[in-house]
Each structure stands twice: as structure tokens, then as C-alpha cells.
Design a protein around this motif. Structure first.
Motif, PDB file in Angstrom:
ATOM      1  N   ALA A  35       0.833  -1.214   0.000  1.00 35.31           N
ATOM      2  CA  ALA A  35       0.000   0.000   0.000  1.00 35.31           C
ATOM      3  C   ALA A  35       0.863   1.257   0.000  1.00 35.31           C
ATOM      4  O   ALA A  35       0.534   2.252  -0.660  1.00 35.31           O
ATOM      5  CB  ALA A  35      -0.933  -0.006   1.209  1.00 35.31           C
ATOM      6  N   ASP A  38       2.136   1.697  -3.515  1.00 35.45           N
ATOM      7  CA  ASP A  38       1.036   2.112  -4.394  1.00 35.45           C
ATOM      8  C   ASP A  38       0.731   3.596  -4.215  1.00 35.45           C
ATOM      9  O   ASP A  38       0.426   4.302  -5.187  1.00 35.45           O
ATOM     10  CB  ASP A  38      -0.225   1.291  -4.096  1.00 35.45           C
ATOM     11  CG  ASP A  38      -0.105  -0.149  -4.575  1.00 35.45           C
ATOM     12  OD1 ASP A  38       0.810  -0.439  -5.377  1.00 35.45           O
ATOM     13  OD2 ASP A  38      -0.925  -0.986  -4.134  1.00 35.45           O
ATOM     14  N   SER A  39       0.811   4.088  -2.985  1.00 35.99           N
ATOM     15  CA  SER A  39       0.524   5.507  -2.747  1.00 35.99           C
ATOM     16  C   SER A  39       1.568   6.401  -3.397  1.00 35.99           C
ATOM     17  O   SER A  39       1.261   7.534  -3.786  1.00 35.99           O
ATOM     18  CB  SER A  39       0.436   5.789  -1.240  1.00 35.99           C
ATOM     19  OG  SER A  39       1.712   5.862  -0.628  1.00 35.99           O
ATOM     20  N   ASP A  42       0.729   6.553  -7.093  1.00 37.45           N
ATOM     21  CA  ASP A  42      -0.497   7.316  -7.342  1.00 37.45           C
ATOM     22  C   ASP A  42      -0.329   8.823  -7.096  1.00 37.45           C
ATOM     23  O   ASP A  42      -1.312   9.569  -7.179  1.00 37.45           O
ATOM     24  CB  ASP A  42      -1.631   6.797  -6.452  1.00 37.45           C
ATOM     25  CG  ASP A  42      -2.066   5.389  -6.853  1.00 37.45           C
ATOM     26  OD1 ASP A  42      -1.787   4.993  -8.002  1.00 37.45           O
ATOM     27  OD2 ASP A  42      -2.672   4.697  -6.013  1.00 37.45           O
ATOM     28  N   GLN A  43       0.876   9.278  -6.807  1.00 39.93           N
ATOM     29  CA  GLN A  43       1.104  10.706  -6.603  1.00 39.93           C
ATOM     30  C   GLN A  43       0.869  11.491  -7.902  1.00 39.93           C
ATOM     31  O   GLN A  43       1.138  10.998  -8.993  1.00 39.93           O
ATOM     32  CB  GLN A  43       2.538  10.953  -6.129  1.00 39.93           C
ATOM     33  CG  GLN A  43       2.836  10.445  -4.734  1.00 39.93           C
ATOM     34  CD  GLN A  43       2.090  11.240  -3.672  1.00 39.93           C
ATOM     35  OE1 GLN A  43       2.310  12.436  -3.493  1.00 39.93           O
ATOM     36  NE2 GLN A  43       1.196  10.554  -2.973  1.00 39.93           N
ATOM     37  N   CYS A 110       3.006   3.704   6.125  1.00 39.97           N
ATOM     38  CA  CYS A 110       2.264   4.916   5.819  1.00 39.97           C
ATOM     39  C   CYS A 110       1.826   4.925   4.362  1.00 39.97           C
ATOM     40  O   CYS A 110       2.434   4.270   3.510  1.00 39.97           O
ATOM     41  CB  CYS A 110       3.113   6.161   6.079  1.00 39.97           C
ATOM     42  SG  CYS A 110       3.591   6.376   7.802  1.00 39.97           S
ATOM     43  N   THR A 111       0.771   5.681   4.066  1.00 38.99           N
ATOM     44  CA  THR A 111       0.344   5.916   2.689  1.00 38.99           C
ATOM     45  C   THR A 111       0.157   7.411   2.501  1.00 38.99           C
ATOM     46  O   THR A 111      -0.528   8.065   3.295  1.00 38.99           O
ATOM     47  CB  THR A 111      -0.968   5.180   2.356  1.00 38.99           C
ATOM     48  OG1 THR A 111      -1.975   5.550   3.311  1.00 38.99           O
ATOM     49  CG2 THR A 111      -0.774   3.677   2.389  1.00 38.99           C
ATOM     50  N   ASP A 113      -1.191  10.861   0.722  1.00 39.36           N
ATOM     51  CA  ASP A 113      -2.286  11.360  -0.095  1.00 39.36           C
ATOM     52  C   ASP A 113      -1.715  11.868  -1.421  1.00 39.36           C
ATOM     53  O   ASP A 113      -0.539  12.282  -1.490  1.00 39.36           O
ATOM     54  CB  ASP A 113      -3.036  12.457   0.651  1.00 39.36           C
ATOM     55  CG  ASP A 113      -3.798  11.909   1.857  1.00 39.36           C
ATOM     56  OD1 ASP A 113      -4.065  10.692   1.888  1.00 39.36           O
ATOM     57  OD2 ASP A 113      -4.110  12.694   2.770  1.00 39.36           O
ATOM     58  N   PRO A 114      -2.504  11.863  -2.506  1.00 33.09           N
ATOM     59  CA  PRO A 114      -1.972  12.069  -3.861  1.00 33.09           C
ATOM     60  C   PRO A 114      -1.177  13.353  -4.089  1.00 33.09           C
ATOM     61  O   PRO A 114      -0.267  13.368  -4.918  1.00 33.09           O
ATOM     62  CB  PRO A 114      -3.229  12.048  -4.734  1.00 33.09           C
ATOM     63  CG  PRO A 114      -4.183  11.175  -3.987  1.00 33.09           C
ATOM     64  CD  PRO A 114      -3.938  11.492  -2.541  1.00 33.09           C
ATOM     65  N   LEU A 234      -1.126  12.398   5.122  1.00 31.44           N
ATOM     66  CA  LEU A 234      -0.899  10.960   4.936  1.00 31.44           C
ATOM     67  C   LEU A 234      -1.607  10.184   6.035  1.00 31.44           C
ATOM     68  O   LEU A 234      -2.121  10.776   6.995  1.00 31.44           O
ATOM     69  CB  LEU A 234       0.597  10.644   4.973  1.00 31.44           C
ATOM     70  CG  LEU A 234       1.313  10.894   6.303  1.00 31.44           C
ATOM     71  CD1 LEU A 234       2.324   9.789   6.584  1.00 31.44           C
ATOM     72  CD2 LEU A 234       2.023  12.248   6.284  1.00 31.44           C
ATOM     73  N   GLU A 235      -1.619   8.885   5.871  1.00 31.41           N
ATOM     74  CA  GLU A 235      -2.187   8.002   6.890  1.00 31.41           C
ATOM     75  C   GLU A 235      -1.084   7.116   7.437  1.00 31.41           C
ATOM     76  O   GLU A 235      -0.250   6.613   6.684  1.00 31.41           O
ATOM     77  CB  GLU A 235      -3.297   7.146   6.288  1.00 31.41           C
ATOM     78  CG  GLU A 235      -3.975   6.226   7.305  1.00 31.41           C
ATOM     79  CD  GLU A 235      -5.165   5.499   6.706  1.00 31.41           C
ATOM     80  OE1 GLU A 235      -6.207   6.164   6.484  1.00 31.41           O
ATOM     81  OE2 GLU A 235      -5.054   4.281   6.439  1.00 31.41           O
TER      82      GLU A 235
END
Length: 365
Positions: A35, A38-39, A42-43, A110-111, A113-114, A234-235
Motif C-alpha cells: 500500500a 502504491d501511494s 499514485d502521486q 504509511c500511505t 495522499d496524492p 498521509l495516513e
């Protein structure tokens, strides 16, 4: 250190933005590394290169990272946890990069945000910035202790936004640094302008418990500022148990104290020492408050209107500061007594951190 050191940075200058390499230190992160990668893909402005720094992994972290197309650097004989793993790859990477290039250091649980990287890189065009980090929200899970952490992180994000991104630390969850700044940190450790307890002369001091906090202090002492823009979000994973949370926070709190001891009393550390003083007074106030309640229950008491009003103001503050998380969390915060359990827990960890730092007991990651 007894005084802050100055930098040759020209304030207000525009810094060219070069390629960005993402570094993800990982120790047995098979559940989250996919994940995280992947984040990055996806930026809106993805990194130019991604390296997973696999540190003594015994699970499928390396396999998953390669399946996602990331380069994998496996550490060799590293006994210094995250800081040692990052130093190993940075020692090889930095000589190959130009001064205008950038490095993202991001936790593998962490992931992003775009918009995170696009916003961070745009801000780093300001030459006085030594690094840009993010604010984080807590991920799912953890039951009640997870809920407490998510509310805590929401309040932290709110505070940083109200201060227009003037965070106290660039957290290890995700931060971007110009290569030129990282080179200056190395040079400053080697010539004595910055502490180097491990004697490694590298970006990260290997001896400290909180390498992100220490690096933030290093940047500030070199004359740079640090920023956590509102759009850099971010998460991050929450600790699933009280024991895991206790271990994490003890490391954070003790590490912060010891970082300040290393740097001493300077113009930069003044406000950090002030916060430690407030934390110490908070521990004492909590002890007195709980002690007075216990004593009052023993002898019988009546509620004074002043204390009722003060409790009401406190309850309102708790509700307002988690408003962004919705009605359910506002309802959880309103009774005060529920979250008071979490506050008492954190104060107990803070007291333990003060005691360990003072006694110099063995450090544990």
C-alpha cells in the motif's frame, strides 16, 4: 552544544527542484509495504526512483517490493535500526545525486495522499527550508486505543494548521529533504557544528532513539526552517495495543528529552525546553488532581460551580478539536472522563520517560 550555529543559506532565494528519490526503510513490513508503494505510484507527481531499504527482513517484504517495481537495498550487518539502515543507503546514494535533487524518507506503514509530493516539492523551492514534512491521521484498527490515537492525531493536525505549518519536528512518517541540505548535515557533524554521538559522520546520528526529531534540530541549528504544509497529508498505522503504544511513546518522549540534552541550551532549543517543562508540570498537575479526587472520595465532597464550569470548558475544547472526525468522535470526547483515561496513560509514559532519561537506564527501541 552551547550555541546555535549559523548557515550560509541565503533567505528568500529560489532553489531549483531536481529529481526525487523515495527511501522506505522496512523491517518485516509485508502487511503494509504494498500500500505504501502504491501511494507513491499514485502521486500527482510521483518520485523518479523508489528504494525499499530492507533491514533484516524475514518475511515477504523484499519480494513484495520487487513485485511492485521498487529497487531493494538490503542492509548488511546493521544493528542500528532505522537510522543505521538509512545511513547505509544514503552513503551510497548521495554521491550519485546533484545538489538540487531531493530525498523522501517515508515509513513503510504509511500511505501518502496524492498531492503530498507535488506540494512538498513546490515548497522546497524556498531556499531557507531544510525540509518539508506532513501531518498524519491514524489508520484503522486498534479498538478503543486506536480511536484515542486517531483523535490525538486529528488534534495535532489541527494545531499544525492553525500555526500555518510551523511544526516542531519533521516526522519520520514522511519528509522530503534537498540533497544539498543532507550534505551540509554530514559536513556539520564531521566538523563539530552538530552533535555526532555515534561518531559516524552521517546524516542520522545512530545513538539517538528519535532520529527524526534529532535531524529536525540539526536543520534548525544550521539556520534552516522546517514546514508541514496543510496539503501534505498521509495516513499512518496506529499501535494496536496499550503495550505497543506505551513502547512507542516511551521511545518518542525519552528520545526528545535526550536530543535536547545533546544540543544543550540554545536559541533553537529554548522553546523545546519550554515544552518539556510544561510536560513535567503537567505530570505533577495530573498527580495532584488524581490524588485530590481520591482523597475527596474518601472524605466525601460536593461539586463547586467553579469546577463544574471549568470542566465544561475543557469538555467543549475536547469536542471542538475533533470536529473534523465527525459526530461520533465528538460524542466520545464530550464526557471527558473517557478520554481522560488516555490522558492519564500518556502522562504516566511521560513520567517514565523523564525518570529513564534522568537515571540513564538502558535504551530500548
Amino acid at each position: 552544544m552551547s550555541s546555535a550555529v549559523s548557515s550560509t543559506v541565503s533567505k528568500g532565494t529560489v532553489r531549483p527542484v531536481g529529481p526525487l528519490v523515495a527511501l522506505l526503510p522496512a523491517h518485516n513490513e509485508e502487511a503494509s509495504i504494498g500500500a505504501a508503494l502504491d501511494s507513491l505510484r499514485d502521486q500527482t507527481r510521483p518520485p523518479d526512483h523508489i528504494i525499499v531499504v530492507a533491514d533484516n527482513c524475514t518475511d515477504r517484504t523484499v519480494e513484495i517490493a520487487r513485485e511492485r517495481g521498487a529497487e531493494v537495498h538490503e542492509t548488511v550487518d546493521n544493528s542500528h535500526k532505522k537510522a543505521g539502515a538509512l545511513n547505509q543507503v544514503l552513503e551510497q546514494l548521495l554521491p550519485t545525486m546533484g545538489d538540487h535533487a531531493q530525498v523522501l524518507v517515508m515509513d513503510s506503514d504509511c500511505t501518502l495522499d496524492p498531492e503530498f509530493l507535488a506540494v512538498a516539492r513546490a515548497n522546497l523551492r524556498e531556499g531557507s527550508l531544510g525540509g518539508v514534512g506532513g501531518t498524519f491521521r491514524g489508520g484503522p484498527g486498534g479498538g478503543l486505543v486506536g480511536t484515542f490515537q486517531r483523535n490525538e492525531y486529528a488534534r495535532y493536525e489541527r494545531d499544525v494548521r492553525r500555526l500555518r505549518g510551523k511544526a516542531l519536528v519533521l516526522t519520520g512518517t514522511a519528509s522530503v529533504f534537498p540533497v544539498s541540505v543532507l550534505r551540509e548535515v554530514i559536513a556539520a557533524r564531521r566538523d563539530g557544528r552538530l552533535p555526532d554521538n555515534s561518531g559516524a559522520g552521517s546524516v542520522y546520528d545512530l545513538r539517538v532513539l528519535t532520529e527524526d526529531n534529532e535531524l529536525s534540530l540539526a536543520l534548525l541549528h544550521l539556520g534552516y526552517s522546517i514546514l508541514a504544509p496543510a496539503a501534505c497529508t498521509l495516513e499512518t498505522e496506529v499501535m494496536p495495543t496499550w503495550r505497543a503504544l506505551s513502547d512507542q511513546r516511551l521511545r518518542w518522549k525519552r528520545g526528545a528529552i535526550e536530543n535536547l540534552v545533546d544540543y544543550g541550551w540554545t536559541r533553537v532549543t529554548l522553546r523545546y525546553w519550554g515544552r518539556q517543562l510544561l510536560s513535567f508540570l503537567g505530570v505533577l498537575a495530573t498527580l495532584l488532581y488524581v490524588g485530590s479526587l481520591v482523597a475527596a472520595v474518601g472524605v466525601g465532597f460536593t461539586l463547586h460551580p467553579f469546577w463544574l464550569a471549568l470542566t465544561g470548558v475543557f469538555a467543549l475544547e475536547r469536542v471542538v478539536t475533533v470536529r473534523a472526525r465527525g459526530v461520533r468522535q465528538m460524542a466520545l470526547a464530550a464526557p471527558v472522563v473517557i478520554e481522560f483515561v488516555f490522558d492519564i496513560f500518556l502522562q504516566a509514559v511521560q513520567a517514565r520517560a523523564f525518570a529513564q532519561a534522568f537515571l540513564g537506564t538502558e535504551r530500548k527501541w
